[in-house]
Design an enzyme around this catalytic site. Structure first.
Site, short mmCIF file in Angstrom:
data_model
loop_
_atom_site.label_atom_id
_atom_site.label_comp_id
_atom_site.label_asym_id
_atom_site.label_seq_id
_atom_site.Cartn_x
_atom_site.Cartn_y
_atom_site.Cartn_z
N SER A 126 0.83 -1.20 0.00
CA SER A 126 0.00 0.00 0.00
C SER A 126 0.86 1.25 0.00
CB SER A 126 -0.87 -0.04 1.26
OG SER A 126 -1.47 1.21 1.48
N TYR A 153 -2.26 -1.52 10.94
CA TYR A 153 -2.47 -2.04 9.58
C TYR A 153 -1.29 -1.65 8.68
CZ TYR A 153 -3.92 -2.12 4.72
OH TYR A 153 -3.94 -2.32 3.36
N LYS A 157 1.91 -3.93 6.65
CA LYS A 157 2.37 -3.90 5.25
C LYS A 157 3.89 -3.72 5.21
CE LYS A 157 -1.54 -4.62 3.30
NZ LYS A 157 -1.78 -5.96 2.74
P1 NAD Z 1 -10.98 -7.29 0.94
O1 NAD Z 1 -11.20 -7.33 2.41
O2 NAD Z 1 -12.12 -7.02 0.05
O3 NAD Z 1 -10.31 -8.67 0.47
C1 NAD Z 1 -9.46 -9.41 1.31
C2 NAD Z 1 -9.96 -10.84 1.31
O4 NAD Z 1 -9.10 -11.63 2.11
C3 NAD Z 1 -11.35 -10.98 1.90
O5 NAD Z 1 -12.15 -11.70 0.98
C4 NAD Z 1 -11.16 -11.76 3.19
O6 NAD Z 1 -12.24 -12.61 3.47
C5 NAD Z 1 -9.87 -12.51 2.90
N1 NAD Z 1 -9.06 -12.86 4.06
C6 NAD Z 1 -8.66 -12.06 5.09
N2 NAD Z 1 -7.88 -12.75 5.93
C7 NAD Z 1 -7.79 -14.01 5.43
C8 NAD Z 1 -7.11 -15.18 5.84
N3 NAD Z 1 -6.38 -15.22 6.96
N4 NAD Z 1 -7.21 -16.29 5.10
C9 NAD Z 1 -7.97 -16.29 3.96
N5 NAD Z 1 -8.63 -15.22 3.52
C10 NAD Z 1 -8.53 -14.08 4.25
O7 NAD Z 1 -9.80 -6.25 0.69
P2 NAD Z 1 -9.26 -5.63 -0.66
O8 NAD Z 1 -9.62 -4.19 -0.67
O9 NAD Z 1 -9.60 -6.47 -1.80
O10 NAD Z 1 -7.70 -5.68 -0.39
C11 NAD Z 1 -6.90 -6.74 -0.88
C12 NAD Z 1 -5.47 -6.50 -0.44
O11 NAD Z 1 -5.04 -5.25 -0.94
C13 NAD Z 1 -5.28 -6.46 1.06
O12 NAD Z 1 -4.04 -7.07 1.37
C14 NAD Z 1 -5.23 -4.98 1.36
O13 NAD Z 1 -4.49 -4.71 2.52
C15 NAD Z 1 -4.52 -4.47 0.14
N6 NAD Z 1 -4.78 -3.05 -0.14
C16 NAD Z 1 -6.07 -2.62 -0.26
C17 NAD Z 1 -6.31 -1.28 -0.50
C18 NAD Z 1 -7.72 -0.74 -0.58
O14 NAD Z 1 -7.92 0.46 -0.43
N7 NAD Z 1 -8.72 -1.57 -0.83
C19 NAD Z 1 -5.24 -0.38 -0.66
C20 NAD Z 1 -3.95 -0.87 -0.56
C21 NAD Z 1 -3.72 -2.22 -0.30
C1 WQD Z 2 -9.68 9.40 1.11
C2 WQD Z 2 -9.90 10.87 1.38
C3 WQD Z 2 -10.34 11.41 3.67
C4 WQD Z 2 -14.20 9.44 3.96
C5 WQD Z 2 -7.11 4.45 3.33
C6 WQD Z 2 -6.10 3.70 4.13
C7 WQD Z 2 -4.92 3.33 3.30
C8 WQD Z 2 -5.34 2.60 2.02
C9 WQD Z 2 -6.47 3.27 1.33
C10 WQD Z 2 -5.05 0.23 2.27
C11 WQD Z 2 -9.22 11.35 2.65
C12 WQD Z 2 -11.53 11.75 2.80
C13 WQD Z 2 -13.00 9.91 3.49
C14 WQD Z 2 -15.23 10.37 4.31
C15 WQD Z 2 -13.79 12.15 3.63
N1 WQD Z 2 -5.77 1.27 2.25
N2 WQD Z 2 -12.80 11.26 3.33
N3 WQD Z 2 -14.99 11.70 4.12
O1 WQD Z 2 -7.34 7.71 3.86
O2 WQD Z 2 -6.34 7.65 1.56
O3 WQD Z 2 -6.50 5.60 2.80
O4 WQD Z 2 -7.51 3.60 2.25
O5 WQD Z 2 -3.87 0.09 2.26
O6 WQD Z 2 -4.09 2.54 4.07
O7 WQD Z 2 -5.69 4.52 5.20
O8 WQD Z 2 -8.58 6.63 1.92
O9 WQD Z 2 -10.92 6.59 1.22
O10 WQD Z 2 -10.39 6.67 3.69
O11 WQD Z 2 -9.99 8.67 2.29
O12 WQD Z 2 -13.64 13.37 3.50
O13 WQD Z 2 -16.31 10.00 4.78
O14 WQD Z 2 -11.30 11.09 1.58
O15 WQD Z 2 -10.15 12.40 4.65
O16 WQD Z 2 -8.74 12.62 2.42
P1 WQD Z 2 -7.17 7.00 2.59
P2 WQD Z 2 -10.05 7.07 2.30
#
Ligand code: NAD
Ligand code: WQD
Length: 436
Positions: A126, A153, A157
């Site tokens: 991330s 969290y 990562k």
């Molecule tokens: P998500 O929660 O939709 O998907 C994650 C999946 O993993 C879920 O289906 C959950 O049931 C499964 N899971 C969790 N722990 C598990 C375990 N121990 N064994 C088997 N399955 C398990 O999340 P997502 O948004 O699709 O994110 C996927 C990956 O990308 C994650 O590693 C997340 O940290 C990373 N990521 C997400 C974002 C975001 O904003 N969505 C941003 C950066 C990184």
């Molecule tokens: C985006 C912008 C908020 C909600 C998070 C995790 C990060 C990554 C992605 C996994 C910000 C603003 C939000 C609301 C708002 N995930 N906001 N009103 O903060 O960039 O990151 O998700 O790795 O680790 O921290 O994403 O979508 O929460 O916010 O004004 O109700 O929207 O302040 O500026 P963020 P977000």
């Protein structure tokens, strides 16, 4: 064709990536413990691709079960590891849960990969690892310093990345690609799969769409006094299908032996920073739906501005985020409407009238999405209990049919089909029109 193990494959990004892999001819096997997703996602994938991917309901921390997966699928050549817990706020409240799930699942997975001679891993990292980059590092490229994590969290990562580097140092046969995502948004253009946030969404776009459809009263914009052109925070929002396609490229690069380093790191973003207010106004313009909002104070721990320099990924992966913000927003709205339709058809199945819609929402406590999840769980569990629907039972059902309907709701729980139940379609349609 080569088989890819997709952990977390029924989740948001994992399901979209599974679709892209399958459409490029890869065999896939999904491992997910369904802790944050629903097996119905497999229906969506099948509807898009035409084939149902094999699914193993397994926890990545369960070494014997993971060994079983590798044994049953000896053709696995690589793993994309999405499975993780991802709610930043929850990680602050329950850090041990996050350290256990996110760290131990990777350790277990790497052990099992080694034991079964699988040497290629793509890891979901991330942009959170960069914290707030200093101005000279904006847009942020892969050489920018990693900063102290702002949440457990985020720390998982960073530690995960270190675990991969340490293991790669010790085991020269391991090939790893670390993908640092910026802010993934959107849904598949078919609206058959998309994001299903749990409870009240913490992320911006799910909150915007739920406000637009009337589930939330108003969006709170967290701060307009940042040092940005309009005062609201800036992020790099990347369309989830573009993101998914980058995973296919990363897998291809690894398994065809093109990687230039044993551990490669790529930023996956668009290279375009957008403010919260820009996103909000684009959403309203594209959908024509008004989203009530209020500017409130800053959210603790928010980064002021971060966006990607994706040029390394563009060059090395031969990949680029291509879909416009407008089309991305359309996909999000289409997905939200699809969810609303699902609730409507559930209502029809249950034979409920318009006014009971609020009760369905209350039933789930929080959101439309969890209403659907809750109902699916009820449908599957055989433990449907009408006492859990107090208002529906007392006031919301068609009054003259109340007793019968209660009985039928109970029958429904026992697997009886209620499709012949009489209901007033017009009120449902009216509700749906009101919602849209
Ligand atoms: P998500 O929660 O939709 O998907 C994650 C999946 O993993 C879920 O289906 C959950 O049931 C499964 N899971 C969790 N722990 C598990 C375990 N121990 N064994 C088997 N399955 C398990 O999340 P997502 O948004 O699709 O994110 C996927 C990956 O990308 C994650 O590693 C997340 O940290 C990373 N990521 C997400 C974002 C975001 O904003 N969505 C941003 C950066 C990184
Ligand atoms: C985006 C912008 C908020 C909600 C998070 C995790 C990060 C990554 C992605 C996994 C910000 C603003 C939000 C609301 C708002 N995930 N906001 N009103 O903060 O960039 O990151 O998700 O790795 O680790 O921290 O994403 O979508 O929460 O916010 O004004 O109700 O929207 O302040 O500026 P963020 P977000």
């Amino acid at each position: 064709m080569a088989r890819i193990l997709v952990t977390g494959g029924t989740g948001y990004i994992g399901s979209h990536t599974t679709v892209e892999l399958m459409q490029q001819g890869y065999d896939v096997v999904i491992v997910d413990n369904l802790s944050n997703s629903n097996a119905d996602v497999l229906d969506g994938i099948e509807a898009i691709v035409g084939t149902r991917p094999p699914f193993e309901q397994v926890d990545c921390n369960d070494a014997p079960a993971m060994a079983g997966v590798f044994t049953r699928y000896p053709d696995i050549v690589g793993v994309i590891h999405f499975a993780a817990s991802k709610a930043v706020g929850e990680s602050v409240e329950q850090p041990l849960l996050y350290y256990r799930n996110n760290l131990m699942s990777l350790v277990t997975l790497l052990e099992q990969m080694k034991a079964h001679n699988v040497h290629n891993i793509v890891f979901s990292s991330s942009c959170t690892v960069y914290g707030q980059p200093t101005p000279e590092h904006l847009p942020v490229d892969e050489t920018a310093p990693i900063q102290v994590a702002l949440s457990p969290y985020g720390n998982t990562k960073q530690i995960n990345e270190e675990i991969i580097r340490d293991e790669a140092h010790a085991d020269k046969s391991l090939q790893a690609t670390i993908l640092r995502y910026f802010n993934p948004i959107g849904a598949h253009p078919s609206a058959m799969i998309g994001e299903l946030p749990n409870g009240v969404p913490q992320n911006l776009l799910p909150f915007v769409t739920q406000t637009a459809i009337g589930l939330r009263k108003e969006l709170k914009v967290f701060g307009n006094d940042y040092n940005t052109p309009d005062g609201s925070c800036i992020r790099d929002y990347i369309y989830v299908v573009d993101l998914a396609k980058a995973h296919v490229k990363a897998v291809e690069r690894m398994i065809s032996g093109q990687s230039e380093e044993q551990v490669e790191v790529f930023n996956l973003g668009t290279g375009r920073g957008l403010s919260v207010l820009e996103i909000l106004h684009t959403f309203m313009q594209v959908t024509g739906v008004d989203v009530p909002y209020e500017i409130v104070g800053r959210r603790e721990g928010d980064i002021e501005q971060v966006w990607a320099d994706p040029s390394y990924a563009n060059k090395m992966l031969n990949w680029k985020a291509e879909v416009s913000l407008e089309d991305t927003v359309r996909s999000i709205w289409k997905w939200q409407l699809h969810l609303a339709e699902q609730v409507c058809s559930l209502r029809k199945e249950l034979g409920l009238r318009e006014e009971s819609m609020d009760d369905l929402m209350m039933l789930s406590e929080e959101s439309l999405n969890s209403s659907i999840k809750t109902f699916n769980e009820f449908k599957e569990s055989n433990t449907f209990n009408v006492n859990k629907l107090p208002k529906i039972e007392s006031t919301a059902l068609v009054s003259e049919e109340q007793d019968n309907t209660s009985k039928e709701v109970q029958e429904f729980a026992n697997g009886k089909n209620l499709s012949n139940k009489e209901y007033e379609e017009s009120s449902i349609d009216d509700w749906f029109k009101k919602m849209t």
